[in-house]
Design a protein around this motif. Sequence first.
Motif, PDB file in Angstrom:
ATOM      1  N   PHE A 103      -2.141 -11.591  -0.737  1.00 55.38           N
ATOM      2  CA  PHE A 103      -2.173 -10.482  -0.023  1.00 55.38           C
ATOM      3  C   PHE A 103      -1.834  -9.333  -0.911  1.00 55.38           C
ATOM      4  N   ILE A 104      -0.799  -9.124  -1.691  1.00 54.47           N
ATOM      5  CA  ILE A 104      -0.478  -7.853  -2.516  1.00 54.47           C
ATOM      6  C   ILE A 104      -1.512  -7.602  -3.272  1.00 54.47           C
ATOM      7  N   GLN A 105      -2.156  -8.527  -4.109  1.00 53.86           N
ATOM      8  CA  GLN A 105      -3.476  -8.103  -4.992  1.00 53.86           C
ATOM      9  C   GLN A 105      -4.538  -7.699  -4.114  1.00 53.86           C
ATOM     10  N   GLU A 106      -4.887  -8.282  -3.025  1.00 54.33           N
ATOM     11  CA  GLU A 106      -6.059  -7.923  -2.573  1.00 54.33           C
ATOM     12  C   GLU A 106      -6.036  -6.827  -1.674  1.00 54.33           C
ATOM     13  N   ALA A 107      -4.666  -6.445  -1.089  1.00 55.11           N
ATOM     14  CA  ALA A 107      -4.493  -5.482  -0.147  1.00 55.11           C
ATOM     15  C   ALA A 107      -4.438  -4.210  -0.986  1.00 55.11           C
ATOM     16  N   THR A 108      -3.871  -4.319  -2.376  1.00 56.80           N
ATOM     17  CA  THR A 108      -3.894  -3.221  -3.238  1.00 56.80           C
ATOM     18  C   THR A 108      -5.009  -2.761  -3.622  1.00 56.80           C
TER      19      THR A 108
ATOM     20  N   MET B 278       1.253   3.192  -0.378  1.00 58.95           N
ATOM     21  CA  MET B 278       1.026   1.552  -0.576  1.00 58.95           C
ATOM     22  C   MET B 278       2.386   1.187  -0.956  1.00 58.95           C
ATOM     23  N   ASP B 279       2.803   1.973  -2.084  1.00 57.86           N
ATOM     24  CA  ASP B 279       4.211   1.087  -2.874  1.00 57.86           C
ATOM     25  C   ASP B 279       5.495   1.302  -1.690  1.00 57.86           C
ATOM     26  N   ALA B 280       5.368   2.330  -0.945  1.00 56.43           N
ATOM     27  CA  ALA B 280       6.460   2.506   0.050  1.00 56.43           C
ATOM     28  C   ALA B 280       6.448   1.172   1.091  1.00 56.43           C
ATOM     29  N   PHE B 281       5.220   1.091   1.560  1.00 55.24           N
ATOM     30  CA  PHE B 281       4.858   0.043   2.580  1.00 55.24           C
ATOM     31  C   PHE B 281       5.184  -1.433   1.916  1.00 55.24           C
ATOM     32  N   LEU B 282       4.910  -1.536   0.806  1.00 59.30           N
ATOM     33  CA  LEU B 282       5.156  -2.925   0.315  1.00 59.30           C
ATOM     34  C   LEU B 282       6.650  -3.056  -0.078  1.00 59.30           C
TER      35      LEU B 282
END
Length: 219
Positions: A114-119, A148-152
């Motif tokens: 998720f993290i890689q693809e969503a970013t 995006m950083d805040a969401f993660l």
Amino acid sequence: MKTAFHVTFFLVLFALSTCVAFTTSPVDRKTSTKTLLNMNILSDLVGSLTGKKTFPAPCVMGDESIMSPKRHGTSNTPVQQDLRWNCDVATADRICNFNRHYAEHSGYWRTTSFIQEATKEYEENGEVKFYDSNTGKLLFVAPKGRSMDAFLKESASHGWPSFRDEEVMWESVRCLGSGEAVSVDGTHLGHNIPDFSGSRYCINLVSVAGRPTDSESSE
């Protein structure tokens, strides 16, 4: 019992009057936070009397009938077989369709792609779309009003993808009196666990890892 009821009822009235007092005064950041806190207290107190919570708008409350038995658990269809981010299909089907209270384990979303693809999706489109793992309907779009950083970071701190009101597609998502977050088609998504910033939707990644239907893709 009567004494406890009267005390609780008094506290409800007090919280309500405080909310009204705050909302009729000039709005600033401090006031908004206090108002929101009192609204959450009021919701919890009313819930203690009725057994049901209510959440402030824009959250849309739903009826328990949404999760009534259907052809496949609480849904009419099983989860898609090609879920995004390498999410496990069996886990997704169990959580989405045959479950009302349990969740994927804390941090599960970080073990997927998720993290890689969503970013990458965020860098290309400025947002990430999350679709119902059963129906393919759009349920969440994030981040909105934050990076995006805040969401993660918020998601990492709580253990599950965490969405805010403005990131929810309310035509397809409802909250029940128990705090359970569901799709209008009967998919269990997670729970609304408010904090000082307002409603916070703690959502199972396996519940929103669907691929869009043709109609969703064309919009």
